[in-house]
Design an enzyme around this catalytic site. Structure first.
Site, short mmCIF file in Angstrom:
data_model
loop_
_atom_site.label_atom_id
_atom_site.label_comp_id
_atom_site.label_asym_id
_atom_site.label_seq_id
_atom_site.Cartn_x
_atom_site.Cartn_y
_atom_site.Cartn_z
N HIS A 1 11.33 -11.52 15.31
CA HIS A 1 10.31 -10.82 14.52
C HIS A 1 9.54 -11.86 13.68
CE1 HIS A 1 8.32 -8.27 11.62
NE2 HIS A 1 8.47 -7.29 12.49
N GLU B 1 3.46 -7.98 18.84
CA GLU B 1 3.15 -7.66 17.45
C GLU B 1 2.25 -8.74 16.85
OE1 GLU B 1 6.15 -4.77 15.51
OE2 GLU B 1 6.63 -6.81 14.97
P1 PGA Z 1 4.33 -2.01 10.55
O1 PGA Z 1 5.43 -3.08 10.99
O2 PGA Z 1 4.42 -0.85 11.49
O3 PGA Z 1 4.70 -1.65 9.15
O4 PGA Z 1 3.00 -2.70 10.63
C1 PGA Z 1 5.73 -3.31 12.33
C2 PGA Z 1 6.77 -4.38 12.45
O5 PGA Z 1 6.75 -5.33 11.65
O6 PGA Z 1 7.64 -4.31 13.32
#
Ligand code: PGA
Length: 243
Positions: free
Chosen positions: A88, A158
């Protein structure tokens, strides 16, 4: 089109009292099989007791030994954890996690036959420099070096700039990046089985946009997954094929 996978990345949100209230609101409401909760590790037993599918937000990179504060895959497995997330961006940024460490974590999790959710994505600066593809290629190349089992593998795209910002990529950008990730893993054994999710400011209101992206297999949801009503709305949209 197959139903979407929904992963709740609950990060470090909610205290114990809030978490119990949250779980109470979800009670009896989730029949959709594609939901996996990744709460703060402390709260994992609450979710297991309720019979939900549960994953960890991270895992240690060694197989055995003494590592204060860490969780080994064999321990996670022994309590009923089926999935682990690695890479992440908050860990890459705040804990200096490298693609090499992520590679070790993936291999370690796979030795326990756990499902792996690998997060990749470019920063705002990298996007501005139009380096998205190159950054993701690098992340995938090193993180997947020597990995031979992709049967139960998920990649979450992401973009760092989209996380918690309320911003999302355009449909075209998203479809293109997802196609690139699928093409990359498609070259590997069992790569065609890899699911690719999107994460970063996913909300129920943006579902009609995401639903138009054909190669998207689901969502990794942070903030919105910690709000029971909003999360249930998203699950319902997925259940009805509207997301
Ligand atoms: P968010 O976070 O939906 O709050 O933007 C997603 C993540 O960091 O996995």
């Amino acid at each position: 089109m197959s139903k979407k996978i929904i992963i709740a990345n609950m990060k470090t949100k909610l205290n114990a009292k809030e978490m119990k209230e949250y779980l109470k609101k979800l009670d009896g409401q989730i029949t959709y099989p594609g939901v996996v909760f990744m709460p703060t590790s402390l709260y994992v037993p609450y979710f297991i007791e309720k019979g939900y599918k549960v994953g960890l937000q991270d895992i240690f990179f060694e197989k055995e030994g003494s590592y204060t504060g860490e969780i080994l895959p064999s321990q996670a497995k022994s309590i009923g954890i089926k999935y682990v997330m690695v890479g992440h961006s908050e860990r890459r940024v705040h804990l200096n996690e490298s693609n090499q460490i992520i590679n070790k974590k993936i291999k370690n999790a796979l030795t326990e036959n756990m499902g792996v959710v690998l997060c990749v994505g470019e920063s705002k600066e990298e996007k501005t420099l139009m380096e998205t593809k190159e950054v993701i290629r690098r992340q995938l190349f090193t993180a997947l070096k020597g990995v031979t089992n992709l049967k139960n593998f998920i990649i979450a795209y992401e973009p760092v700039w989209a996380i918690g910002s309320g911003k999302i990529p355009s449909k075209r950008e998203l479809a293109k990046t997802i196609a690139f990730i699928k093409e990359f893993v498609g070259e590997m054994k069992d790569g065609a089985k890899v699911k690719v999710l999107y994460g970063g400011s996913v909300r129920s209101k943006s579902m009609p946009i995401f639903n138009q992206i054909e190669n998207l297999d689901g969502y990794l949801i942070g903030g919105a997954s910690c709000d029971a009503e909003e999360f249930l709305k998203i699950i319902e949209l997925c259940e009805n094929g509207k997301a």
